[in-house]
Design a protein around this motif. Sequence first.
Motif, short mmCIF file in Angstrom:
data_model
loop_
_atom_site.label_atom_id
_atom_site.label_comp_id
_atom_site.label_asym_id
_atom_site.label_seq_id
_atom_site.Cartn_x
_atom_site.Cartn_y
_atom_site.Cartn_z
N SER A 28 0.82 -1.21 0.00
CA SER A 28 0.00 0.00 0.00
C SER A 28 0.86 1.27 0.00
CB SER A 28 -1.03 -0.07 1.14
OG SER A 28 -0.82 0.95 2.05
N GLY A 29 1.94 1.24 0.77
CA GLY A 29 2.82 2.41 0.79
C GLY A 29 3.53 2.63 -0.53
N TRP A 30 4.05 1.55 -1.10
CA TRP A 30 4.83 1.67 -2.34
C TRP A 30 3.94 2.03 -3.53
CZ3 TRP A 30 9.37 2.80 -3.88
CH2 TRP A 30 9.86 2.41 -5.11
N SER A 31 2.78 1.39 -3.62
CA SER A 31 1.89 1.71 -4.74
C SER A 31 1.27 3.09 -4.55
CB SER A 31 0.79 0.65 -4.88
OG SER A 31 0.01 0.58 -3.71
N GLY A 32 1.20 3.54 -3.30
CA GLY A 32 0.63 4.86 -3.03
C GLY A 32 1.64 5.98 -3.12
N ALA A 33 2.94 5.63 -3.22
CA ALA A 33 3.96 6.67 -3.36
C ALA A 33 3.79 7.35 -4.72
CB ALA A 33 5.35 6.05 -3.27
N THR A 34 4.24 8.57 -4.84
CA THR A 34 4.12 9.23 -6.14
C THR A 34 5.05 8.56 -7.14
OG1 THR A 34 5.85 10.83 -5.72
CG2 THR A 34 3.61 11.44 -5.02
N ALA A 35 4.67 8.65 -8.39
CA ALA A 35 5.50 8.07 -9.44
C ALA A 35 6.89 8.73 -9.44
CB ALA A 35 4.82 8.22 -10.79
N TYR A 36 6.93 10.00 -9.19
CA TYR A 36 8.20 10.73 -9.15
C TYR A 36 9.09 10.15 -8.06
CZ TYR A 36 11.32 14.84 -8.64
OH TYR A 36 12.39 15.69 -8.55
N ASN A 37 8.48 9.89 -6.90
CA ASN A 37 9.23 9.33 -5.78
C ASN A 37 9.77 7.94 -6.13
OD1 ASN A 37 8.59 7.84 -2.68
ND2 ASN A 37 10.16 9.37 -2.98
N ARG A 38 8.93 7.11 -6.71
CA ARG A 38 9.40 5.76 -7.07
C ARG A 38 10.52 5.84 -8.11
NH1 ARG A 38 3.88 4.24 -7.28
NH2 ARG A 38 4.00 4.37 -9.55
N GLY A 39 10.37 6.75 -9.04
CA GLY A 39 11.40 6.91 -10.07
C GLY A 39 12.73 7.33 -9.46
N GLN A 40 12.67 8.24 -8.49
CA GLN A 40 13.91 8.68 -7.85
C GLN A 40 14.56 7.56 -7.06
OE1 GLN A 40 14.05 13.02 -6.36
NE2 GLN A 40 11.93 12.39 -6.12
N ILE A 41 13.73 6.75 -6.40
CA ILE A 41 14.31 5.66 -5.62
C ILE A 41 14.96 4.62 -6.54
CG2 ILE A 41 13.71 3.71 -4.13
CD1 ILE A 41 11.72 5.60 -2.71
#
Lengths: 479, 325
Positions: free
Chosen positions: B95-108
Motif C-alpha cells: 500500500s505504501g509503495w503503490s501509493g507513493a508518487t511516481a516521481y518518488n518511485r522513479g527517484q528511488i
Amino acid sequence: MTDQIFEYAPAPESRAIVDIAPSYGLFIDGEFREAAEGKVFKTVSPATEEVLSEVAQAGTDDVEAAVRAARAAFTGWSALPGTERAKYIFRIARILQERARELAVLETLDNGKPIRETRDADLPLVAAHFFYYAGWADKLGHAGMGPNPKPLGVAGQVIPWNFPLLMLAWKIAPALATGNTVVLKPAETTPLSALFFADVCRQAGLPKGVVNILTGDGATGAELVAHPGIDKVAFTGSTAVGKAIARTVAGTRKKLTLELGGKGANIVFDDAPIDQAVEGIVNGIYFNQGQVCCAGSRLLVQESVEEELLDSLKRRLATLRVGDPMDKNTDVGAINSAEQLARITALADSGEAEGAERWSAPCELPDSGYWFAPTLFTGVSQAHRIAREEIFGPVLSVLTFRTPDEAVAKANNTPYGLSAGIWTEKGSRILAMANKLRAGVVWANTFNKFDPTSPFGGYQESGFGREGGRHGLEAYLDV
Amino acid sequence: MSEKSANTEKKPAKSEAAAGRTKSAKAPAARPARTPVRIDVLKTYKLFVGGKFPRSESGRVYEVTDSQGNWLANAPQSSRKDARDAVVAARKAFSGWSGATAYNRGQILYRIAEMLEGRREQFTSEIAAAEGLSAAAASAQFDAAVDRWVWYAGWSDKVTQVAGGANPVAGPFFNLSTPEPTGVVAVLAPQESSFLGLASVLAPVIVTGNTAVLVPSEKAPLPALSLSEVLATSDLPGGVVNVLSGRTREVGATLAAHQDVNAMDLTGAASDAELAKELEVAAADNLKRVRRPDAAADGDWSGDPGISRLLAFLETKTVWHPIGV
C-alpha cells in the motif's frame, strides 16, 4: 401491491417480428449443419417455460470441424487489408442496427430479460461495439502495440447467458478487427441470438469460416478451450469455470482472457443525493434481474443515513414492475433458468439462516416461468455467505460503515475485483476512494454504464484482460 | 565492499576474477607466499525479507560454485516458510509503495542505480564468477544492467500516460482508464543471466508500484543477494523487494500456490517446460496473472526490452462520472 396509485394497462411488444425456426444446426464454415452425433437440446423461454426451438449439441467432431474451418479461413482473413476487414465489420454493425428490434425481441424471449433492456441497452451496445472495432481494423499500427501487430490465429470464445448478444459482440468484434477467426460457443440456455448472428454474417457476406457458432453445454465449451488448434481463449462466466480454463491452457501457447464473477460494493456516503443514489442502487443490483457480473450486490451505506436510505430504497423497490419481459413497462423480468433460480434461492435462504434480515418487494409473480422478487438483506455481516459469494440474482446485501477507510476495507474484502460504486457530492472523496478501490471499473454517482470505448474487466479473481477500447485489442494481438 | 582487497592483486585466471574469494571446493586455493598473509573476511550471504537480512528459517544452505566448480559461498536455501514470510512482507509494503508518487518511485529506482555504480567491482567480480565471463564481459553485463535499471526508473511517471487515457464514451460522462499495479508479484529470475537478466525482470515489476518476491537464479544467486544490500541502502521501503535464494522448483511452487500473490513471472522456468506448466496450473487457483517464459524475448537481454514487462503486471482501472451542471 400496497399503495397502488397507478394501474398499468399491458403494453406487450409484438413477437411477430421474429421468426424462430423449430430447429437450428451448428454454423460451421459458412453453413448450418446438424451435429455429427445428431444430438440436440431445447431452449425455453424462462418467462413461460415454452420451448422456443431445438438446437444442435456440438460434440468432439463438430469442435474439430469448426476449428478446422476457422483455421482455413484465417489465412485469407488475416491477409485481407485492414480497410477491407473494417468494411465487413461495419456491415455487420449496420445490419445489427437494422435488425435491432427483431434481435431485441428474440433476446428477451430466450433470456427472460425485459424488452426495455434488450431494446434500449443490449442491442444499441451490440451495434456500437461492432462499429467501434470496425474502425480499428485498419489502424492497428497506431494502437501502441508495435508498428505491425499480428493476430493470434483462431480464437475460441465461450460466453454467458446474461447478455448473450452483447457478450458475443464483445468477443467477436475485436477478434475480427485484429484479423483473427472465431469459434464461439453461446451459453446453453441462450443459444438463439448467436445463431441469428450467423445469419447477420451471411447477409454481410463475411467469408465462410471466419465466424463459426457451436451451440452446446459446458462440455462443448471445455472441448473448445482444450482444442490444440486454437491460439486464443476468451471466456466470460463464472470464476470456478474460469479457473478450470486457466488450468487447461497452462503450459500452452494459448493467450487467455477471463471476465468472471464479482461482488461489487456500492458505497453511499452521508452527503450523497439520496434519490439519485437509490436509482443507482436499483440499477446496480436489479438491472437484468441482478444477473450481472459487475452488479453492485453489496450496498455499503454510511451508518448515519442507513435508515433514510433504506426507507427510500424499499419505497422505490415496491414500485418496480416484475413480470412479463415482453411488456414494455416491465422493470424486472424472469430469472434465466430453473437452475439459476435454485442457486439464488439457496443463497438467499442461507442469508436468513445465518441471521440476516430479509425483505422482498411486494409483488405478484407469474405462475409459470422462473421468478425471484427483488430482495434485500439488512443486518449482513462480512462473514455471511450473501456478503461473500456472488448470488447473480436480484438480491442486495446491505452493510454499513462509519469512515471512508472502513468503507474501503470492506469494499476490498473480497477475492473479486470487478466493479465498485461511489455516491458522494465531494469530488476529492470520489477520487480518493476511486484510487483505493481494487476494482476494474469504478462508477461514481452512476452505475452499470457500458461503452465500447471504455475498457472493462477485473482485478484478482474477477479475471484478467480488458474488453473494450484500445485495451481490448491487446487480447487478440501477438504482443 | 568486503571483497575488494583482492582486486589489487593480479588476476591470473578469469575465474579468479571473483574478487579473490574463489576457493577450490576441496581445499582453499594456495596463495602466493607473501608475508604477512591476510585472510579475507568472507561474506555470509543471507536472504532479504521485509528490509532485513535473515538466514533461512530452515537453517539450510546450498553450495554455490563458479562455472569451474570452485566453491564461492553457501547460499541460504529458502523454505516454504521463508516464502510465506516474504509474501507477508511484500503485501505489507504494497500500500505504501503503490501509493507513493511516481516521481518518488522513479527517484528511488534511480538511487538504486547510483548505489550500484559505486559497487561496480564487487558486482563485476560476482557476475564473472557466476557466469564464467571475462572481467571485460562481466563489466559489460554490469553496465547494461545499470543502464537497464535507469531506463526502467524513468518509466515510473510515463507509463500511466502511455497505457491509460480518456475514453470518448457516447454519453455525458467523464471516463478515464489508468494503469495500476497488480499487487504482489512473484518473480522467477532468469537462470542464466544472473545480473542483467535479473535487473531486466525486477525493475519493471517494482517501478509501477508492485512489490516483489524474487527467486534469483538457482545456480548463480550471489549477484541477486548482493543486490539486496544495495536495495537496503537506497531508500527502497522494506518489503518492496524480497529475495529468496534456493531451489527454483521448491520456492516457485510455494509462491505459485500462495493465495496472496497476485501475479507470477515464470522467466526462470524457461528451461523446464514441465515446471512452468505446473506453476501455471497452481497459479490458476487464485487467477494469478502469469507471464509465461518467452523463448524469443527472454534469450537475449541486450535488446530493447519494450514495455511488455511493465504492462504484464498492471491492471486497468476505469472510472466513470456523470458530466452535468
